[in-house]
Design an enzyme around this catalytic site. Structure first.
Site, PDB file in Angstrom:
ATOM      1  N   GLN A   1      -4.058  -4.774   7.263  1.00 41.84           N
ATOM      2  CA  GLN A   1      -5.057  -5.920   6.795  1.00 41.84           C
ATOM      3  C   GLN A   1      -5.744  -7.395   7.169  1.00 41.84           C
ATOM      4  O   GLN A   1      -6.129  -7.817   7.931  1.00 41.84           O
ATOM      5  CB  GLN A   1      -5.044  -6.530   4.877  1.00 41.84           C
ATOM      6  CG  GLN A   1      -5.135  -4.748   3.930  1.00 41.84           C
ATOM      7  CD  GLN A   1      -6.646  -4.668   4.182  1.00 41.84           C
ATOM      8  OE1 GLN A   1      -7.619  -5.416   4.130  1.00 41.84           O
ATOM      9  NE2 GLN A   1      -7.084  -3.146   4.313  1.00 41.84           N
TER      10      GLN A   1
ATOM     11  N   CYS B   1      -5.104   2.758  -3.699  1.00 43.30           N
ATOM     12  CA  CYS B   1      -3.518   3.145  -3.372  1.00 43.30           C
ATOM     13  C   CYS B   1      -2.191   2.236  -3.535  1.00 43.30           C
ATOM     14  O   CYS B   1      -1.253   2.210  -2.609  1.00 43.30           O
ATOM     15  CB  CYS B   1      -4.004   3.246  -1.634  1.00 43.30           C
ATOM     16  SG  CYS B   1      -4.986   4.227  -0.999  1.00 43.30           S
TER      17      CYS B   1
ATOM     18  N   LYS C   1     -10.295  -0.776  10.386  1.00 44.54           N
ATOM     19  CA  LYS C   1     -10.439  -2.025   9.967  1.00 44.54           C
ATOM     20  C   LYS C   1     -10.061  -3.388  11.344  1.00 44.54           C
ATOM     21  O   LYS C   1      -9.538  -4.945  10.300  1.00 44.54           O
ATOM     22  CB  LYS C   1      -8.866  -2.573   9.270  1.00 44.54           C
ATOM     23  CG  LYS C   1      -8.917  -1.483   7.892  1.00 44.54           C
ATOM     24  CD  LYS C   1      -7.711  -1.458   7.259  1.00 44.54           C
ATOM     25  CE  LYS C   1      -7.255  -0.193   6.116  1.00 44.54           C
ATOM     26  NZ  LYS C   1      -8.043   0.376   5.807  1.00 44.54           N
TER      27      LYS C   1
ATOM     28  N   ASP D   1       3.239  -4.071   7.895  1.00 43.88           N
ATOM     29  CA  ASP D   1       1.622  -3.415   7.355  1.00 43.88           C
ATOM     30  C   ASP D   1       0.414  -4.601   7.712  1.00 43.88           C
ATOM     31  O   ASP D   1       0.470  -5.188   6.432  1.00 43.88           O
ATOM     32  CB  ASP D   1       2.172  -2.750   6.075  1.00 43.88           C
ATOM     33  CG  ASP D   1       1.111  -1.954   6.049  1.00 43.88           C
ATOM     34  OD1 ASP D   1      -0.051  -2.593   6.630  1.00 43.88           O
ATOM     35  OD2 ASP D   1       0.823  -1.404   4.833  1.00 43.88           O
TER      36      ASP D   1
ATOM     37  N   HIS E   1       0.663  -1.418  -0.070  1.00 42.08           N
ATOM     38  CA  HIS E   1      -0.136   0.009   0.074  1.00 42.08           C
ATOM     39  C   HIS E   1       0.816   1.315  -0.320  1.00 42.08           C
ATOM     40  O   HIS E   1       1.944   1.017   0.312  1.00 42.08           O
ATOM     41  CB  HIS E   1      -0.613   0.045   1.096  1.00 42.08           C
ATOM     42  CG  HIS E   1      -2.105   1.679   1.585  1.00 42.08           C
ATOM     43  ND1 HIS E   1      -1.587   1.948   1.876  1.00 42.08           N
ATOM     44  CD2 HIS E   1      -3.401   1.090   1.587  1.00 42.08           C
ATOM     45  CE1 HIS E   1      -3.119   2.929   2.347  1.00 42.08           C
ATOM     46  NE2 HIS E   1      -4.089   1.948   1.858  1.00 42.08           N
TER      47      HIS E   1
END
Ligand code: PLP
Length: 403
Positions: free
Chosen positions: A198, A360, A221, A195, A118
């Site tokens: 998600q 993104c 999220k 990251d 992302h």
């Protein structure tokens, strides 16, 4: 998993508020369960002071709630509270990591980044080019898996200061083997920053098992509110990183010619922290931990499989990525002869909420040879009816666009 669908779904007020809508954009933001909404509501009604700032009952209550929320987030990741820095979101957490670490990097230093990332796990590292830091890319195969030759090439020497890698792609749903990548990076002395924006909404994360130095996630999220996220860091790394934002609440001593920040992770929490979001997020995480991960995974697998079957039944639809059980939480696709924005808009008119665009992830779309795509994604409350609303809406959009 009919029982799972109904029993979970009725705990989410949005289902009633948005009746008749198929919400297939949980990868952008998940909805909140009632218990998390209520936790914030009750805290606000009870009256709260400023955490770590008020020496009175309302301040003490605020401090206790804030500290307890941090403990919950830490537990969720198998960490301890002093490993956790509350931020605004994943993006701020990654900027904190890049800016702070980058202060000691210079010409010739390298950050390895994958093409699955992302923008939030690319741009903060690219910005270090002002210090002479170079970004080395790790490419992908057509299935959206990391190219093994590129991994070896990117992690070839000790110039690499850090590997930035996603736990789960927000476009293809694929999960790089983060544990293996962390071990590889370690073997050349590089740090790792995961990251997990998600991943955290779809898989049990154990930072000790992964072995990463840093990991970022967002409240919105993981069934919590917007306005809060976190950066996990090992004590070793956090204690060597200089503050990113400065001001109140992060400083031990202030002199005419400088300041001494706190030693612990609160060094990174300048200004009044997001107290109400922290309370809501903690409630959402606590609620989730009562649901076995195996049930969640089985439910989501069933839905993604259904999503893939439904998309395959439509002429002119091309699924991006592996299109099998290597995809988690979302499926992205293109529709022949139609711009994703037109499809997204028409699906919205049919009451089906999807994401359309580059999500993104510009470098990923470029690697896949497309400028944009449509993404359908799922959450805990998603049911088969939501998924089954998609294909008819796509066919309708195709017929509108053919006219
Ligand atoms: N990383 C990934 C993989 C994401 O999917 C997102 C959100 O879309 C982000 C980072 C940024 O998260 P936030 O907007 O909460 O900062």
């Amino acid at each position: 998993s009919m029982a799972f669908d109904a029993s979970i779904r009725r705990l989410f007020p949005f289902v009633h508020a948005k009746e008749g809508i198929a919400y297939l954009d949980s990868a952008a933001s998940t909805q909140m369960p009632e218990t998390a909404i209520d936790a914030m509501h009750h805290a606000a009604r009870a009256g709260l002071g400023n955490p770590h700032r008020g020496i009175h009952p309302l301040g003490d209550e605020a401090t206790a709630l804030y500290d307890s929320a941090k403990k919950t987030v830490a537990d969720f990741l198998n960490a301890t509270p002093d490993n956790i820095v509350f931020t605004k979101n994943t993006t701020e957490a990654l900027n904190l990591a890049a800016r702070s670490l980058g202060e000691s990097w210079s010409e010739g230093d390298v950050v390895a980044v994958t093409r699955l990332e992302h923008h939030s796990n690319i741009l903060p590292w690219q910005q270090l080019s002002t210090r002479g830091v170079e970004v080395r890319w790790i490419g992908i195969t057509p299935d959206g898996l990391l190219d093994e030759k590129d991994v070896a090439n990117a992690l070839r020497d000790e110039r690499v200061k850090l590997l930035a890698v996603t736990g789960q792609s927000n476009v293809l749903g694929v999960r790089p083997d983060v544990k293996m990548l962390v071990a590889k990076a370690k073997s050349i002395g590089a740090l790792t920053c995961v990251d997990a924006a998600q991943l955290a909404g779809h898989a049990h994360i154990d930072v000790k098992d992964i072995g990463c130095d840093l990991l970022a996630l967002s409240g919105h999220k993981t069934y919590g509110p917007t306005g809060i996220g976190a950066l996990y860091g090992t004590k070793e790394i956090l204690s060597t990183m200089p503050p990113f934002l400065t001001g109140g609440g992060m400083v031990r001593e202030v002199h005419d010619d400088g300041f001494i920040p706190f030693e612990d992770a609160t060094r990174f929490e300048a200004g009044t922290p997001p107290l109400l979001p922290a309370i809501g997020w903690a409630a959402a995480l606590q609620w989730q931990t009562a649901i076995p991960w195996s049930d969640r995974e089985a439910h989501e697998r069933e839905l993604v499989n259904l999503l893939l079957d439904e998309l395959r039944s439509i002429d002119g639809v091309t699924i991006l990525g592996p299109g099998d059980d290597r995809a988690y939480g979302c499926v992205s696709f293109t529709v022949d002869g139609a711009h994703p924005h037109d499809i997204g808009h028409l699906l919205g008119e049919s009451g089906v909420c999807v994401r359309a665009g580059h999500h993104c992830a510009g470098p990923l779309h470029a690697a896949l040879g497309v400028t944009a795509s449509v993404r359908a994604s799922i959450g805990l409350y998603t049911d088969a009816n939501d998924i089954r609303a998609l294909a008819p809406a796509i066919r309708k959009a195709q017929s509108v666009l053919r006219r």
